[in-house]
Design an enzyme around this catalytic site. Sequence first.
Site, PDB file in Angstrom:
ATOM      1  N   THR A 190      33.093  39.824  43.327  1.00  0.00           N
ATOM      2  CA  THR A 190      31.876  39.622  42.462  1.00  0.00           C
ATOM      3  C   THR A 190      30.691  38.912  43.609  1.00  0.00           C
ATOM      4  O   THR A 190      30.944  37.857  44.066  1.00  0.00           O
ATOM      5  CB  THR A 190      31.872  38.947  41.405  1.00  0.00           C
ATOM      6  N   ARG A 203      39.128  49.938  41.971  1.00  0.00           N
ATOM      7  CA  ARG A 203      38.996  49.689  40.648  1.00  0.00           C
ATOM      8  C   ARG A 203      38.334  50.665  39.787  1.00  0.00           C
ATOM      9  O   ARG A 203      37.176  50.677  39.788  1.00  0.00           O
ATOM     10  CB  ARG A 203      38.518  48.063  40.654  1.00  0.00           C
ATOM     11  N   ARG A 261      29.230  42.400  24.653  1.00  0.00           N
ATOM     12  CA  ARG A 261      28.386  43.015  25.230  1.00  0.00           C
ATOM     13  C   ARG A 261      27.116  43.152  24.254  1.00  0.00           C
ATOM     14  O   ARG A 261      27.268  43.325  22.827  1.00  0.00           O
ATOM     15  CB  ARG A 261      28.576  44.302  25.782  1.00  0.00           C
ATOM     16  N   LYS A 279      42.736  37.863  35.704  1.00  0.00           N
ATOM     17  CA  LYS A 279      41.423  37.426  36.215  1.00  0.00           C
ATOM     18  C   LYS A 279      41.283  35.902  35.658  1.00  0.00           C
ATOM     19  O   LYS A 279      41.289  35.848  34.533  1.00  0.00           O
ATOM     20  CB  LYS A 279      40.632  38.648  35.583  1.00  0.00           C
TER      21      LYS A 279
HETATM   22  C1  PEP Z   1      33.815  38.845  37.464  1.00  0.00           C
HETATM   23  O1  PEP Z   1      33.633  38.724  36.457  1.00  0.00           O
HETATM   24  O2  PEP Z   1      33.573  38.603  38.558  1.00  0.00           O
HETATM   25  C2  PEP Z   1      34.513  40.276  37.500  1.00  0.00           C
HETATM   26  C3  PEP Z   1      35.306  40.583  38.203  1.00  0.00           C
HETATM   27  O3  PEP Z   1      34.989  40.854  36.113  1.00  0.00           O
HETATM   28  P1  PEP Z   1      34.124  42.105  35.485  1.00  0.00           P
HETATM   29  O4  PEP Z   1      33.604  42.970  36.789  1.00  0.00           O
HETATM   30  O5  PEP Z   1      34.836  42.655  34.747  1.00  0.00           O
HETATM   31  O6  PEP Z   1      32.763  41.448  35.015  1.00  0.00           O
END
Ligand code: PEP
Length: 459
Positions: free
Chosen positions: A251, A10, A51, A193
């Site tokens: 995550t 990714r 951010r 997502k």
């Molecule tokens: C998440 O929020 O779990 C995710 C995979 O997105 P990012 O890594 O872009 O924060």
Amino acid sequence: MLHAGMTVARINFSHGEHATHAETVQMLREVARTEGKVLALLADLQGPKLRLGHVKAGGMQLALGDEIVLTPHPGQPAMIQLPHPDLIAAVSPGSRLVIGDGEVEFAVAEKQGDTLRCIVTVPGLLGSRKGVSAPGADLAISSITPKDRTDLGMVCELDFDYVALSFVRTAEDVIELRRLMKETGCDIPIIAKIEKSEAIAHLEEIRDVADGMMVARGDLGIDMPAQEVPLLQKRIISCCNEVGKPVITATQMLQSMVEHPRPTRAEASDVANAILDGTDAVMLSNETATGSYPVESVLMMKQIAENIEPAFPYDTWRNKRQSIAPNSASTTEAISAAACSVAEQVGARAIVATTTSGYSARQIARHRPPIAIMAVSPSAKTQRRLALVWGVDCLLVPTFLHTDEMLQVTMQALEPFNLHANDTVVITAGVPFGLSGKTNMIQVQSIDAEKGLSLADDI
Ligand code: PEP
């Protein structure tokens, strides 16, 4: 990492510049080629991820009750930049601001014009460019930002295998991304997502227009209470399993491996449980992006997967497959389900899906048969895209036009299985060959000691 088991890389467009992304992509393709590995590339568009600006080098250590001031304007001494006036407008005294994955949290105490005075409610180290979320705040921001549009040009140019859209709220967001791609003449499968409560409310509609989903647990666990994430994960995974679209669980899977060579036992269980839930892919983020043990993290994930897969509830999935309602499946779906049943009943060593788009291989994998699935395809894109799908290996073969050629490529695909005389394999194909979405045939083949594959004949 490739040798340790990485099958998809990714590239997170939340970070880095176009020039470095282009270099990374080139490097990944080159390494995959020289190492003889299949590697899919997934571009992750930032979406409306808000951010903080820059914080002093090394970060700021914040204690409980500390006061900090946020401003949209750069270069204000004693203030931290939050360059998002929309977010500042949407919050009010009492609102929560969650930083990163929740490492630090503020409560808004006072708003004066476009400046927020906040109190630290969760102390910790505040780093530069950390994500900021305001759970419950109603931000009228599109899921596809101007930055995403610019990044999309790059994603198309670099011909990524998948594109992930962040902070999807409704099916419209996915439809809009597809429309934008069409305008640029590119057509890349979209991973939605799932990280917003609105998306949970529209899960099936989003699934139907997307090509796959990601359980983006980091932001999902901020927008919704963390204690709800485990069940939501199961719901999102099962929503994709129902139709055979790939789903990624992401995550903090092996978070402690950012700093340690071994995961906690709880993390090892988390990876295993996602696989038992039916996830197609498990994803690493910080562990491989900034951690000290990237290769060990990939290897650990692979080892956890290899250990848990024999204990997968194959019987439950078989029962599900056998209870498909009449008149509810397309020809490809029916052939794929039947191929799993036939393969189990004849004790086949492998199911071989000859496929142009990868659809039939995905439909076979959807049923999680306890038998190896081998796809054979003349498309390198399909080969890479199938790297995201549970249990499928894909062999790139020359285009075939006749059954004899098909059998030849199938034999090639079966080489790693070290087949013996009388071993059986089940093959699915679409006749005429080469058309996408036209799987209409199952063949059971036995290995003939002299002739190779031949039609199985019981009589
Ligand atoms: C998440 O929020 O779990 C995710 C995979 O997105 P990012 O890594 O872009 O924060």
